[in-house]
Scaffold this active site. Structure first.
Site, PDB file in Angstrom:
ATOM      1  N   CYS B 162      15.451  67.614  25.113  1.00 19.82           N
ATOM      2  CA  CYS B 162      14.843  66.635  24.976  1.00 19.82           C
ATOM      3  C   CYS B 162      13.739  66.915  23.995  1.00 19.82           C
ATOM      4  O   CYS B 162      12.873  66.289  23.506  1.00 19.82           O
ATOM      5  CB  CYS B 162      13.706  66.677  26.275  1.00 19.82           C
ATOM      6  SG  CYS B 162      14.810  66.315  27.732  1.00 19.82           S
ATOM      7  N   HIS B 301       4.347  65.160  26.386  1.00 21.10           N
ATOM      8  CA  HIS B 301       5.970  64.927  26.761  1.00 21.10           C
ATOM      9  C   HIS B 301       5.988  64.041  28.071  1.00 21.10           C
ATOM     10  O   HIS B 301       6.747  63.188  28.014  1.00 21.10           O
ATOM     11  CB  HIS B 301       6.514  66.350  27.207  1.00 21.10           C
ATOM     12  CG  HIS B 301       7.640  66.522  27.319  1.00 21.10           C
ATOM     13  ND1 HIS B 301       8.702  66.108  26.535  1.00 21.10           N
ATOM     14  CD2 HIS B 301       8.537  66.771  28.496  1.00 21.10           C
ATOM     15  CE1 HIS B 301       9.951  66.066  26.980  1.00 21.10           C
ATOM     16  NE2 HIS B 301       9.944  66.783  28.336  1.00 21.10           N
ATOM     17  N   GLU B 312       2.174  70.388  32.222  1.00 15.60           N
ATOM     18  CA  GLU B 312       1.986  69.999  30.823  1.00 15.60           C
ATOM     19  C   GLU B 312       0.338  69.798  30.914  1.00 15.60           C
ATOM     20  O   GLU B 312      -0.322  70.216  29.753  1.00 15.60           O
ATOM     21  CB  GLU B 312       2.557  68.801  30.377  1.00 15.60           C
ATOM     22  CG  GLU B 312       2.178  68.300  28.931  1.00 15.60           C
ATOM     23  CD  GLU B 312       2.779  67.233  28.217  1.00 15.60           C
ATOM     24  OE1 GLU B 312       3.465  66.629  29.132  1.00 15.60           O
ATOM     25  OE2 GLU B 312       2.731  67.150  27.087  1.00 15.60           O
ATOM     26  N   LYS B 333       6.213  57.432  27.282  1.00 18.90           N
ATOM     27  CA  LYS B 333       7.488  57.211  27.808  1.00 18.90           C
ATOM     28  C   LYS B 333       7.294  56.228  29.129  1.00 18.90           C
ATOM     29  O   LYS B 333       8.428  55.714  29.725  1.00 18.90           O
ATOM     30  CB  LYS B 333       7.885  58.604  28.545  1.00 18.90           C
ATOM     31  CG  LYS B 333       8.729  59.688  27.670  1.00 18.90           C
ATOM     32  CD  LYS B 333       9.015  60.556  28.172  1.00 18.90           C
ATOM     33  CE  LYS B 333       9.871  61.711  27.101  1.00 18.90           C
ATOM     34  NZ  LYS B 333       8.740  62.809  26.390  1.00 18.90           N
ATOM     35  N   HIS B 338      12.471  57.750  28.598  1.00 14.17           N
ATOM     36  CA  HIS B 338      12.723  59.095  27.848  1.00 14.17           C
ATOM     37  C   HIS B 338      14.229  59.066  27.110  1.00 14.17           C
ATOM     38  O   HIS B 338      15.364  58.845  27.545  1.00 14.17           O
ATOM     39  CB  HIS B 338      12.981  60.146  29.015  1.00 14.17           C
ATOM     40  CG  HIS B 338      12.969  61.665  28.747  1.00 14.17           C
ATOM     41  ND1 HIS B 338      12.966  61.857  27.353  1.00 14.17           N
ATOM     42  CD2 HIS B 338      12.645  62.790  29.315  1.00 14.17           C
ATOM     43  CE1 HIS B 338      13.119  63.163  27.199  1.00 14.17           C
ATOM     44  NE2 HIS B 338      12.886  63.740  28.405  1.00 14.17           N
ATOM     45  N   PHE B 398      14.708  70.622  28.591  1.00 14.87           N
ATOM     46  CA  PHE B 398      15.639  71.551  29.492  1.00 14.87           C
ATOM     47  C   PHE B 398      16.338  72.799  28.657  1.00 14.87           C
ATOM     48  O   PHE B 398      16.708  72.299  27.562  1.00 14.87           O
ATOM     49  CB  PHE B 398      16.777  70.754  30.024  1.00 14.87           C
ATOM     50  CG  PHE B 398      16.660  69.952  31.284  1.00 14.87           C
ATOM     51  CD1 PHE B 398      15.279  69.710  31.761  1.00 14.87           C
ATOM     52  CD2 PHE B 398      17.487  69.021  31.783  1.00 14.87           C
ATOM     53  CE1 PHE B 398      14.671  68.984  32.851  1.00 14.87           C
ATOM     54  CE2 PHE B 398      16.995  68.225  32.789  1.00 14.87           C
ATOM     55  CZ  PHE B 398      15.681  68.267  33.419  1.00 14.87           C
TER      56      PHE B 398
END
Lengths: 86, 411
Positions: B162, B301, B312, B333, B338, B398
Site C-alpha cells: 500500500c 492513510h 494512525e 479512501k 483503497h 502490509f
C-alpha cells in the site's frame, strides 16, 4: 476463400492494416510484425485454421519473410494435418 | 540538494478520469464505491469496490497495442498523458538519459494473471495468450511509459504493497534532488478488481461489510462502525522536475515536492504500530526541514480498518502534539477506495489539488465517531477556505514499509 485471403483478413483484424499493404510479397518486417507480433499472429492462426504451429519464434522468423511465406506455411500445416488424419 | 517541482499531475480514478472531475468529486464528497459485477460475483463475500468508469481504452489505444496492455498499464499510460500535457514541453532540449520513470504497483497485471488462471484451471485449456507474461509483469506499466517517450534514465517499479507509489514518488524526487535526473515521471497504478484478487482479499477478512442501506457508504474510515477497507482501482502520475529548470522554462509549478520519510516497521506483517507510523512522519518533516506548525492538511492513510485508524490517530497525535487537533485530517479512501499500490500517488494528487483549491476534502460516512479517533477528520462534507501552505500524505503498508510525502505550496 484461399488460405492467403483468410490470412489477409486475419492480419487486417489483428493489426489494423489497410488491405493493400497485405500483398503476398509484403515483408512482415515492413508491417511492423516483430517476433512478438509474429507469436501473437501465429496464436490466432492456430485458432483460425485449427492447426498447431510447432516451431519456436526464431526458427519461424528466419523462414517466414513475407505474407506469402506465411500463407504457404499455413498450407503446409493444413496438408500435414490432412495426411495425418485417420 | 536541488529543489523538486511538481509540474504535472494526472489521474484515472473511481471519482473521474482527469484531475478536474477527480477533484470535483472529492470536493462534493461523492463516493466511487458501488456493487461490482463480474463473473462469479455471487461467490464474493465483499461484493463492493471502487471501479473506474468511463475509461474508453479502445479509443485511447490502437487495437494491436491494447492487446499488449493490462488494465494497470492502460491506467498508468492515461494518467501519464494527462500529467505530461499539464507539464508542457517538459522534454524539450533535455538529454533523455536524464529522465526516468518510477511506478508503484502492488499487484501489477493481476487481471491478466486472473484470466490466465481461469483459462488454465477453469476452462482446462492450455491456450494462454502468447503475451501474458508481458501483460502481467509488474514492471510493464513503467516500461511502457518509458518507451512511449524514449526515456533512458532509471526505470524502476516499486512494490511495497500500500505504500508502493508513495515510495516511487519519494525515490523519484530524490533522483531529481541529487542531480541524477532532471525530470522524473512518478506515481502508481493498480487494477485489482478481478475475482481471484478479490477472493484473496476476502479470505483475509479485512474488507468492509457492505452497508445494508447504501453500498456506496460502506467505507467508513475513523468511524466507530468502520468494518474494513474497500478496494479501488486507478492511477495517478506526477511529473517531477528540477526546480530551476522548471522556472527557466516557465512551467507552472503546482507544488514543491518537499519531503519524503521512509521507514520499515518490522514488528508484524500487517499490524501497524504507532512508533512505525510516527517515525515515517517525523522523517518526512526532517527531510522537508519543516516543523509540525507548517503542515495545514493531512491526507491520512485512513483505510477504514479497526487497526489502522486508531493507530494512525495516535501516531499523528504523537508527532503533532497539541497541533494534531488543529489540522484537518481526511481519508479520501472513503470516496475512492483503497488503490493499494496507487494509493500514495492518488492521495498525493488529492492533497495537491486540495492545497490549490483551499478545500479540505471530507471523510465521508463518518457519522458515528470512535472515541479512539478524536481528530478533525472533516467529517461528511468538504471544508472550503482552508489555507493550506503544506500538506502531508501518509501511506502505510502490509509488510511494514511506511512512506510519508510532504508537498508545499509553490511561492
Amino acid at each position: 476463400m484461399t488460405t492467403l485471403e483468410r490470412l489477409q483478413a486475419l492480419l487486417r483484424n489483428e493489426l489494423d492494416l489497410a488491405p493493400e499493404r497485405l500483398a503476398p510479397d509484403a515483408r512482415l518486417e515492413d508491417l511492423d510484425i516483430d517476433s512478438l507480433r509474429l507469436i501473437e499472429i501465429l496464436f490466432s492462426v492456430e485458432d483460425a485454421f485449427a492447426v498447431t504451429v510447432p516451431a519456436g519464434a526464431d526458427e519461424l522468423r528466419a523462414r517466414l519473410v513475407t505474407v506469402g511465406d506465411l500463407a504457404a506455411y499455413i498450407d503446409s500445416l493444413l496438408a500435414q494435418k490432412a495426411n495425418s488424419a485417420p | 540538494m536541488r529543489r523538486v517541482a511538481v509540474t504535472g499531475v494526472g489521474v484515472v480514478s473511481p471519482l473521474g478520469n482527469g484531475i478536474r472531475p477527480f477533484f470535483e468529486s472529492l470536493a462534493a464528497g461523492r463516493s466511487g464505491v458501488a456493487r461490482l459485477s463480474m463473473r462469479f460475483e455471487e461467490r464474493l463475500v465483499c461484493r463492493i469496490g471502487a471501479s473506474v468508469s468511463g475509461f474508453d481504452a479502445e479509443s485511447l489505444f490502437a487495437a494491436p497495442r491494447l492487446r499488449m496492455l493490462d488494465r494497470v498499464s492502460q491506467f498508468a499510460l492515461a494518467a501519464t498523458a494527462e500529467a505530461l500535457s499539464e507539464a508542457g514541453e517538459v522534454f524539450d532540449g533535455l538529454d533523455l538519459e536524464r529522465a526516468g520513470v518510477f511506478v508503484g504497483t502492488g499487484m501489477g497485471g493481476a487481471r491478466t494473471t486472473d484470466e490466465s488462471y481461469f483459462t488454465l484451471y477453469g476452462e482446462q485449456s492450455d491456450r494462454l495468450k502468447p503475451l501474458s507474461v508481458l501483460l502481467a509483469m509488474n514492471n510493464a506499466a513503467a516500461s511502457w511509459i518509458g518507451m512511449e517517450h524514449g526515456l533512458r534514465g532509471a526505470n524502476l517499479t516499486y512494490s511495497t504493497a500500500c505504500s508502493s507509489s508513495a515510495v516511487a514518488i519519494g525515490e523519484a524526487a530524490r533522483r531529481v534532488a541529487s542531480g541524477e535526473a532532471d525530470v522524473m515521471i512518478a506515481g502508481g497504478s493498480e487494477a485489482p478488481l478481478n475475482f481471484g484478487t478479490l477472493k484473496a482479499w476476502d479470505a483475509m477478512r479485512t474488507l468492509a461489510t457492505e452497508d445494508p442501506e447504501d453500498a456506496s457508504a460502506s467505507c467508513k474510515p475513523f468511524a466507530r462502525d468502520r468494518s474494513g477497507l474497500v478496494l479501488g482501482e486507478g492511477a495517478a502520475m506526477l511529473v517531477l522536475e528540477d526546480w530551476d529548470r522548471a522556472v527557466q522554462r516557465g512551467a507552472r509549478i503546482r507544488a514543491e515536492m518537499a519531503g519524503y520519510g521512509l521507514c520499515a516497521d518490522p514488528s508484524h506483517i500487517t499490524r501497524p504500530s504507532v512508533a512505525g507510523q510516527a517515525a515515517a512522519m517525523r522523517r518526512a518533516l526532517a527531510d522537508a526541514r519543516m516543523s509540525v506548525a507548517e503542515i495545514d492538511y493531512i491526507n491520512a492513510h485512513g483505510t477504514g480498518t479497526q487497526a489502522n485508524d486508531s493507530v494512525e490517530t495516535a501516531a499523528i497525535k504523537e508527532v503533532f502534539g497539541a497541533r494534531a487537533h488543529a489540522i484537518p485530517v481526511s481519508s479520501t479512501k472513503s470516496m475512492h477506495g483503497h488503490l493499494l499500490g496507487a494509493a500514495g500517488a492518488i492521495e498525493f494528487a488529492a492533497s495537491l489539488l486540495a492545497m490549490e483549491a483551499g478545500i479540505a476534502p471530507p471523510t465521508i460516512n463518518l457519522r458515528h465517531p470512535d472515541p479512539e479517533c478524536d481528530l478533525d477528520y472533516v467529517a461528511l462534507v468538504a471544508r472550503s477556505g482552508v489555507g493550506i501552505g503544506a500538506f502531508m500524505s501518509n501511506s502505510f503498508a502490509f509488510g511494514g514499509t511506511n512512506a510519508v510525502l510532504i508537498g508545499r505550496r509553490a511561492p
